[in-house]
Design an enzyme around this catalytic site. Structure first.
Site, PDB file in Angstrom:
ATOM      1  CB  VAL A 130      -0.921   0.023   1.251  1.00 48.73           C
ATOM      2  CG1 VAL A 130      -1.780   1.287   1.244  1.00 48.73           C
ATOM      3  CG2 VAL A 130      -1.801  -1.212   1.300  1.00 48.73           C
ATOM      4  CB  ALA A 168       4.819   2.602   0.888  1.00 42.09           C
ATOM      5  CE  LYS A 169       5.045  -1.466   8.089  1.00 40.02           C
ATOM      6  NZ  LYS A 169       5.824  -0.598   9.004  1.00 40.02           N
ATOM      7  N   GLY A 170       4.064  -2.925   3.263  1.00 40.58           N
ATOM      8  CA  GLY A 170       3.690  -4.165   2.581  1.00 40.58           C
ATOM      9  C   GLY A 170       3.568  -5.289   3.574  1.00 40.58           C
TER      10      GLY A 170
END
Ligand code: GLU
Length: 436
Positions: free
Chosen positions: A73, A118-120
């Site tokens: 995201v 962001a992050k995953g």
């Protein structure tokens, strides 16, 4: 069928299924209210810019194929490429990753980095996978999200359940697909493949820098608070990549770490744990549990222990309305992202507990990630003293900015941290305008 509801009145229900996301939005709302933020900006910040959901099939060691769900995201990229870790955890979902991405936006903004948030994550229990399965999962996940990451688009890093080895696999996979080595696609890499000295320790080290700033701030303001010396007691919830380094740093400052825990349980010694010996034990046994020079202690009891400084460094949602009334610490340093729920934070602040919010407290990691990215792009590598010096400098400035905002608005530290992040972002978003 005709509808009476105009489509622009419908709120999205896609993002807000997790407590972490709802908490992040609630905190943003509070910051927006206190700083009187332009409502158009607040509206845009409440939802991520972009998200990708992928299926990640791998062949397990037993020959069977299993498909995991993965996410990346990108919350906001006004200030620069997306930045944020990749989490392997059984409870990861789109909403949680979106909330964590939002926190990254504020973290990067308030520390003055030219990076977005962001992050995953992959929904998987990392403790159930062999090394080979970890490698397969990381490589296939990288391939699936390959179109949206890159050194000038979005730069992943380690998070809960992943480490430098995962970043080496990610960098290798991305580079293999392009045909040449691209170290800048990830940070938190091993030193041998373009990592930065001091990155592995940076988050835990930064946590203790902020604890020192907090103690000094309380003293300067003439408020009651602990000193950071041999009279200070500390407990660490989550003795992992962040917690173990924080414990080691604070032990070196002479403080007594009374208790430490991980997901299997905790240990306690009323005279202070021997941290170098505990580190040797953990290196051999992969857990603090069973450490001989201590008594066993549950995670719940550790959170309720009477100490000067509590460091929740494991995962989100460990201090909630269920257990907040038992917490007795004077300073809480949020080493993890979102360990205190928003309502519990209010209770603690009303009680006079000084909270160092996650986006400031654990920002050391992303700050040195930024240094690693810069060093990689320039192919010019710094010594560890320089990394630590610059880390201390950036964190000191960020802490001061947040403390000044807190004084200006007379709000909690979490709100002050968010305002510091949003102030810079707000100016940048207004200058860039809305396209089309
Ligand atoms: N996962 C870490 C965080 O939550 C580090 C992110 C990064 O270095 O990009 O801040």
């Amino acid at each position: 069928m005709a509808s009476t509801t105009k489509s622009h009145d419908l709120n999205s229900h896609l993002w807000d299924t997790s407590a972490l996301y709802r908490d992040a939005v609630q905190q943003l709302d509070e910051a927006a209210r206190v700083m009187n933020l332009d409502l158009n900006i607040a509206e845009r910040l409440k939802v991520p810019k972009r998200a990708m959901i992928v299926s990640v099939p791998i062949r397990l060691d037993n020959g069977k194929i299993k498909v995991f769900e993965g996410y990346r995201v990108q919350h906001n990229m006004t200030l620069g490429p997306g930045k944020g870790g990749i989490r392997f955890h059984p409870e990861v979902n789109l909403s949680e990753v979106a909330g964590l991405a939002m926190l990254m936006t504020f973290k990067c903004s308030l520390t003055g980095l030219p990076l977005g948030g962001a992050k995953g994550g992959v929904r998987v229990d990392p403790n159930q996978l062999s090394r080979q399965e970890h490698q397969a999962l990381m490589r296939r996940y990288t391939t699936e999200i390959n179109t949206i990451i890159g050194p000038d688009k979005d730069i992943p890093a380690p998070d809960v359940g992943t480490d430098a080895q995962h970043m080496a696999w990610m960098m290798d996979t991305f580079s293999q697909e392009r045909g040449f080595t691209i170290p800048g696609v990830v940070t938190g890499k091993p030193i041998e493949v373009g990592g930065s000295l001091g990155r592995a320790e940076s988050t835990g080290r930064g946590v203790i820098y902020t604890v020192q700033h907090a103690a000094k701030l309380l003293a300067d303001r003439g408020e009651a608070g602990p000193k950071i010396d041999s009279t200070t007691t500390v407990s660490v919830h989550g003795y992992g990549k962040v917690g173990a380094v924080a414990a080691t740093e604070v032990h070196q400052l002479g403080c007594k770490v009374l208790a430490a825990s991980d997901y299997l349980g905790g240990v306690y010694n009323k005279n202070g744990l021997n941290i170098p010996k505990l580190n040797e034990w953990v290196a051999r046994n992969k857990t603090v549990v069973g450490f001989p020079e201590a008594e066993p202690m549950s995670n719940a009891d550790l959170l309720a222990l009477k100490v000067d400084v509590l460091i929740p460094a494991a995962i989100d949602g460990v201090i909630t309305m269920e257990n907040v009334h038992k917490v007795q610490a004077k300073i809480i340093a949020e080493g993890a992202n979102g360990p205190i729920s928003t309502d519990a934070m209010k209770v603690l602040e009303d009680k006079g507990v000084f909270i160092i919010p996650d986006v400031l407290c654990n920002a050391g990691g992303v700050i040195v990630s930024y240094f690693e990215w810069v060093q990689g792009l320039q192919n010019f590598f710094w010594n560890e003293a320089m990394v630590n010096e610059k880390l201390a400098e950036v964190l000191a400035m960020a802490f001061k900015r947040v403390a000044d905002v807190q004084t200006r608005y007379k709000c909690g530290m979490k709100t002050a941290a968010l305002i510091s992040g949003v102030e810079r972002l707000n100016k940048a978003m207004l200058l860039r305008g809305l396209f089309p």
